[in-house]
Design a protein around this motif. Structure first.
Motif, short mmCIF file in Angstrom:
data_model
loop_
_atom_site.label_atom_id
_atom_site.label_comp_id
_atom_site.label_asym_id
_atom_site.label_seq_id
_atom_site.Cartn_x
_atom_site.Cartn_y
_atom_site.Cartn_z
N ARG A 74 0.80 -1.23 0.00
CA ARG A 74 0.00 0.00 0.00
C ARG A 74 0.83 1.29 0.00
N GLU A 118 -0.86 4.67 -0.08
CA GLU A 118 -1.49 5.13 1.18
C GLU A 118 -0.48 5.92 2.02
N ARG A 168 -0.58 9.86 3.08
CA ARG A 168 -0.46 10.31 4.47
C ARG A 168 0.69 11.31 4.59
N ILE A 203 -2.58 2.71 8.47
CA ILE A 203 -2.89 1.97 7.24
C ILE A 203 -3.13 0.49 7.59
#
Ligand code: PLP
Ligand code: COI
Length: 344
Positions: free
Chosen positions: A77, A80, A84, A249
């Protein structure tokens, strides 16, 4: 000098710093991001008045690369983490790295250090640490004009020494980590500086880490020092909704996985007293993965909450851990599209 890997025991790797071959860097100057640079220098040469040093204009991330059962190396991921970091950059007025730049740097730093990606079967991973810092010399409180995004890697074992084994936690009553509307929802170093004293206190008393309550009312569970919190109640995965915790996450992924496995998910304020109603509790994060909790002690209210048989992880944590890590290590198909094979 090349790092010698001959004596590395992948099975007993700690979660700590070691040198690897290369890091990657990208500077933001004159309003734009430059080319990705490769360096084998572990030092960075920055101005003594750099905004990151004085006014904490910095943020970091943490993600991992995994060698799968099939020998392929996967990133988890990465977009992600990139998003962030963008939120972090926006919150403390830093230049915002594009998602694709962040992902490209992550792929590149893994590829350059591929001999450090732990082989399959030892539970070890390659931890990637992206760091964004304000470089320009400032004495007044204001944002820098120039920034550096740097990524280095370290092969790591479990964050908590015992791995997937229940730990004891202490409620932090003397110190808060982050305030509502403060910087708790982003990953700036200041949040971790704020947590050091309570962590020291907890460790000295024999606990592995702390659990923070909401700073405003001290009524609700916020999160753990380096990880989010969840509890299991019947068939339900309960995790705090709060204005001062980092959106993990791992937690987000576990919520999706829990639903996929037939559990109900509740994301809502979790009153402190509800600790007595969970059958299992755990912390979750990239470094912590899922670390089950066997005991939570509140030394001020003189309350102790215990979970399970005091030795083994509970059945729901075990099911989630096994499925989650099987996806990460390519042992089962990834039904969510979370993983990306790195072209080595
Ligand atoms: N909460 C805090 C304070 C953290 O430092 C981390 C680690 O990144 C997490 C939660 C877990 O987040 P993630 O699952 O994205 O690693
Ligand atoms: C992570 O899980 O990636 C973290 O950032 C936790 C910690 C080591 C600060």
């Amino acid at each position: 000098m090349q790092v010698d890997l001959k004596n590395v025991d992948w099975k007993t790797l700690p979660f700590g710093y070691t040198d690897t071959d290369y890091n990657v860097r990208c500077y933001y100057r004159n309003g734009q991001w430059g080319e990705i640079e490769v360096s084998s220098d572990t030092n960075i040469n920055i101005h003594m008045a750099a905004s990151c040093l004085h006014y904490g204009q910095e943020g970091f991330e943490g993600l991992k690369a995994y060698t799968g059962k099939d020998g392929k190396v996967r990133l988890f991921r990465v977009e992600e983490n990139a998003r962030r970091m963008q939120n972090t950059a926006n919150r403390v007025l830093m230049a915002v790295p594009p998602v694709e730049l962040f992902a490209e740097m992550a792929r590149k730093v893994v590829k350059l250090n591929k001999r450090f990606v732990p082989p399959y079967g030892f539970g070890a991973t390659l931890y990637i640490r992206p760091l964004l810092i304000g470089l320009s010399p400032e004495v007044g409180v204001k944002p820098a004009d120039e920034y550096l995004l740097i990524m280095f890697v370290v092969p790591v074992g479990p964050y908590f020494k015992a791995g997937f084994k229940p730990v004891d936690m202490m409620i932090s009553r003397n110190f808060d980590r982050a305030a509502p509307q403060g910087t708790g929802t982003v990953k700036v170093g200041g949040n971790y500086a704020a947590s050091l004293l309570s962590l020291k206190e907890a460790k000295e008393m024999g606990y592995s880490s702390t659990i923070y309550l909401d700073a405003k009312e001290k009524k609700y569970i916020d999160e753990c020092g380096p990880a989010n919190f969840f509890g299991i109640k019947g068939n339900t995965y309960v995790t705090p909704l709060s204005e001062s915790i980092l959106p993990s996450i791992t937690n987000k992924s576990l919520q999706q996985l829990a639903e996929h496995l037939g559990y109900t998910v509740e994301k809502r304020p979790v009153p402190f007293e509800e600790l007595a109603e969970f059958s299992e509790t755990a912390e979750c994060g990239t470094a912590a993965v899922i670390t089950p909790i066997k005991k939570i002690v509140d030394p001020v209210a003189n309350k102790t909450f215990t979970y399970g048989d005091g030795v083994n992880p509970g059945p729901v944590c075990t099911k989630l851990y096994e499925t989650y890590t099987a996806i990460q290590f390519g042992e089962m198909e990834d039904p969510f599209g979370w993983t990306e094979v790195v072209d080595l």
